[in-house]
Design a protein around this motif. Structure first.
Motif, PDB file in Angstrom:
ATOM      1  N   ILE A  36       0.824  -1.210   0.000  1.00 47.01           N
ATOM      2  CA  ILE A  36       0.000   0.000   0.000  1.00 47.01           C
ATOM      3  C   ILE A  36       0.859   1.261   0.000  1.00 47.01           C
ATOM      4  O   ILE A  36       0.567   2.226  -0.719  1.00 47.01           O
ATOM      5  CB  ILE A  36      -0.966  -0.022   1.204  1.00 47.01           C
TER       6      ILE A  36
ATOM      7  N   ARG B 265       0.867   4.198  -2.909  1.00 50.86           N
ATOM      8  CA  ARG B 265       0.613   5.623  -2.677  1.00 50.86           C
ATOM      9  C   ARG B 265       1.705   6.471  -3.327  1.00 50.86           C
ATOM     10  O   ARG B 265       1.419   7.521  -3.925  1.00 50.86           O
ATOM     11  CB  ARG B 265       0.541   5.906  -1.176  1.00 50.86           C
TER      12      ARG B 265
ATOM     13  N   SER C 250      -7.837   7.463  -1.853  1.00 50.86           N
ATOM     14  CA  SER C 250      -7.622   6.632  -0.667  1.00 50.86           C
ATOM     15  C   SER C 250      -7.424   5.188  -1.100  1.00 50.86           C
ATOM     16  O   SER C 250      -8.091   4.707  -2.014  1.00 50.86           O
ATOM     17  CB  SER C 250      -8.819   6.719   0.286  1.00 50.86           C
ATOM     18  N   ILE C 251      -6.484   4.523  -0.436  1.00 57.12           N
ATOM     19  CA  ILE C 251      -6.173   3.124  -0.751  1.00 57.12           C
ATOM     20  C   ILE C 251      -6.395   2.309   0.512  1.00 57.12           C
ATOM     21  O   ILE C 251      -5.749   2.548   1.536  1.00 57.12           O
ATOM     22  CB  ILE C 251      -4.731   2.969  -1.242  1.00 57.12           C
ATOM     23  N   THR C 252      -7.299   1.352   0.461  1.00 60.17           N
ATOM     24  CA  THR C 252      -7.618   0.538   1.632  1.00 60.17           C
ATOM     25  C   THR C 252      -7.698  -0.926   1.232  1.00 60.17           C
ATOM     26  O   THR C 252      -7.972  -1.262   0.071  1.00 60.17           O
ATOM     27  CB  THR C 252      -8.964   0.960   2.258  1.00 60.17           C
ATOM     28  N   GLU C 253      -7.469  -1.799   2.222  1.00 56.00           N
ATOM     29  CA  GLU C 253      -7.618  -3.229   1.986  1.00 56.00           C
ATOM     30  C   GLU C 253      -9.076  -3.564   1.705  1.00 56.00           C
ATOM     31  O   GLU C 253      -9.986  -2.924   2.225  1.00 56.00           O
ATOM     32  CB  GLU C 253      -7.132  -4.025   3.199  1.00 56.00           C
TER      33      GLU C 253
ATOM     34  N   VAL D  77      -6.882  -4.611  -2.683  1.00 57.45           N
ATOM     35  CA  VAL D  77      -7.128  -3.234  -2.244  1.00 57.45           C
ATOM     36  C   VAL D  77      -8.088  -2.554  -3.206  1.00 57.45           C
ATOM     37  O   VAL D  77      -8.277  -3.006  -4.342  1.00 57.45           O
ATOM     38  CB  VAL D  77      -5.816  -2.407  -2.177  1.00 57.45           C
TER      39      VAL D  77
ATOM     40  N   ARG E 176     -10.026   4.548  -4.117  1.00 55.27           N
ATOM     41  CA  ARG E 176     -11.231   5.366  -4.240  1.00 55.27           C
ATOM     42  C   ARG E 176     -10.840   6.793  -4.557  1.00 55.27           C
ATOM     43  O   ARG E 176     -10.011   7.393  -3.872  1.00 55.27           O
ATOM     44  CB  ARG E 176     -12.051   5.331  -2.943  1.00 55.27           C
TER      45      ARG E 176
ATOM     46  N   GLU F 286     -16.049  -8.788   1.246  1.00 54.71           N
ATOM     47  CA  GLU F 286     -16.151  -7.350   1.482  1.00 54.71           C
ATOM     48  C   GLU F 286     -17.228  -6.694   0.637  1.00 54.71           C
ATOM     49  O   GLU F 286     -17.860  -5.722   1.052  1.00 54.71           O
ATOM     50  CB  GLU F 286     -14.789  -6.704   1.181  1.00 54.71           C
TER      51      GLU F 286
END
Length: 323
Positions: free
Chosen positions: A61, A65, A78-81, A88, A91, A259
């Motif tokens: 991650i 970025r 935004s980078i999320t799992e 990932v 968004r 998810e």
């Protein structure tokens, strides 16, 4: 088939004041969260871009970025799992205005050197479309409630209709508060869950109301509190089995569905619990507080039966040639 048999009538209405205090606290807390924190609208309603990326190992991650900083398209992204350490989602609140630009290709080029990966999904929703979806989503909830109000008023009586709507507003308010509390993105799947809660809660309430109406109509007892307690007790086995089986199915989706269905399942979990509770401790007590008159209802039924008998008598006379 009855799995549970009850030999006594439970005094549900004796606990109604305490239950209503709890409900008021939960609803007010939900409104406070909505006013202060607000709903976190997802791409479906706020507009933007989502790119889902899957690596063959743990997703880097931090390196992602750094790579994305060099492209204006990914400003403030935004980078999320996404359910696992190797997957990932990126968004972005912005969308590219150039239809010739493939966001997937741009992302693939930008992430070169971060490892082996594949672009699994790219969702793009413009701000105008997102605003339209949000407006139509709110309208669908309002129209559903208006339809329910008309249906219940026609099938039962206006007090039953108001009690049903209050219970539904109670359920939706607490569900929205729970969504806000945990910070879930509000997308079309959450809207679908809210509409499902309306149907589930109404079905449970209608079952209880049918028993209450049956008790009011057939029982010689004119004490509405006792009639409600007896009616809820008679439907308790059905309510318990229905709620538990639904809860376990939705809980399985929540735990193992991944998810992508997490928000939908969480919203339904809250709705099943709150909807079952409101059918007993919110909708039914309101009938008492609105002063539903059992004797007056009997008088209305008798007058209605008399009118129908008179119509039938006149119809018989007409068919026999007397009139």
């Amino acid at each position: 088939m009855e799995f549970f048999k009850y030999t006594k009538t439970f005094n549900f209405m004796g606990k109604s004041k305490l239950a209503m205090i709890l409900s008021v606290v939960l609803v007010l807390a939900s409104y406070a969260l909505l006013a202060t924190k607000g709903l976190n609208y997802g791409v479906d309603f706020a507009g933007g871009t989502i790119v889902q990326v899957k690596y063959d190992t743990t997703a880097p991650i931090d390196a992602m970025r750094e790579k994305l900083k060099g492209n204006e398209l990914f400003n403030n992204a935004s980078i999320t799992e996404f359910g696992a350490v190797d997957e990932v989602v990126i968004r972005m609140k912005s969308t590219t205005g150039d239809v010739t630009v493939d966001v997937g290709d741009v992302t693939r080029e930008a992430l070169k050197g971060t490892g082996n990966y594949e672009i699994r999904r790219v969702d793009i929703v413009g701000p105008t479309v997102g605003a339209e979806l949000k407006e139509k989503g709110i309208m669908s909830l309002l129209l559903a409630m208006i339809g329910i109000l008309i249906y219940v008023a026609f099938r039962f009586e206006w007090r039953f209709a108001v009690a049903s709507i209050v219970a539904l507003i109670h359920d939706i308010s607490i569900a929205l508060g729970a969504i806000t509390l945990v910070g879930l993105d509000v997308n079309l799947d959450v809207l679908a869950a809210l509409l499902t809660i309306l149907g589930y809660s109404l079905n449970d309430t209608i079952i209880v109301f049918d028993r209450i109406r049956e008790g009011v109509t057939s029982s010689k007892n004119t004490d509405l509190t006792e009639i409600i307690n007896e009616s809820i007790t008679r439907t308790l086995a059905r309510t318990t089995l229905t709620s538990l089986t639904t809860f376990f199915v939705v809980f399985t989706l929540f735990m193992f569905g991944g998810e992508i269905i997490h928000a939908f399942a969480f919203t339904l979990l809250v709705g099943v619990v709150v909807g079952t509770y409101s059918s007993i401790f919110v909708a039914s007590p309101i009938l008492l507080w609105f002063g539903f008159d059992v004797k007056g209802y009997h008088v209305k039924l008798a007058a209605k039966s008399q009118r129908e008998a008179e119509k039938q008598r006149m119809r018989d006379q007409y068919e026999s040639g007397i009139m």
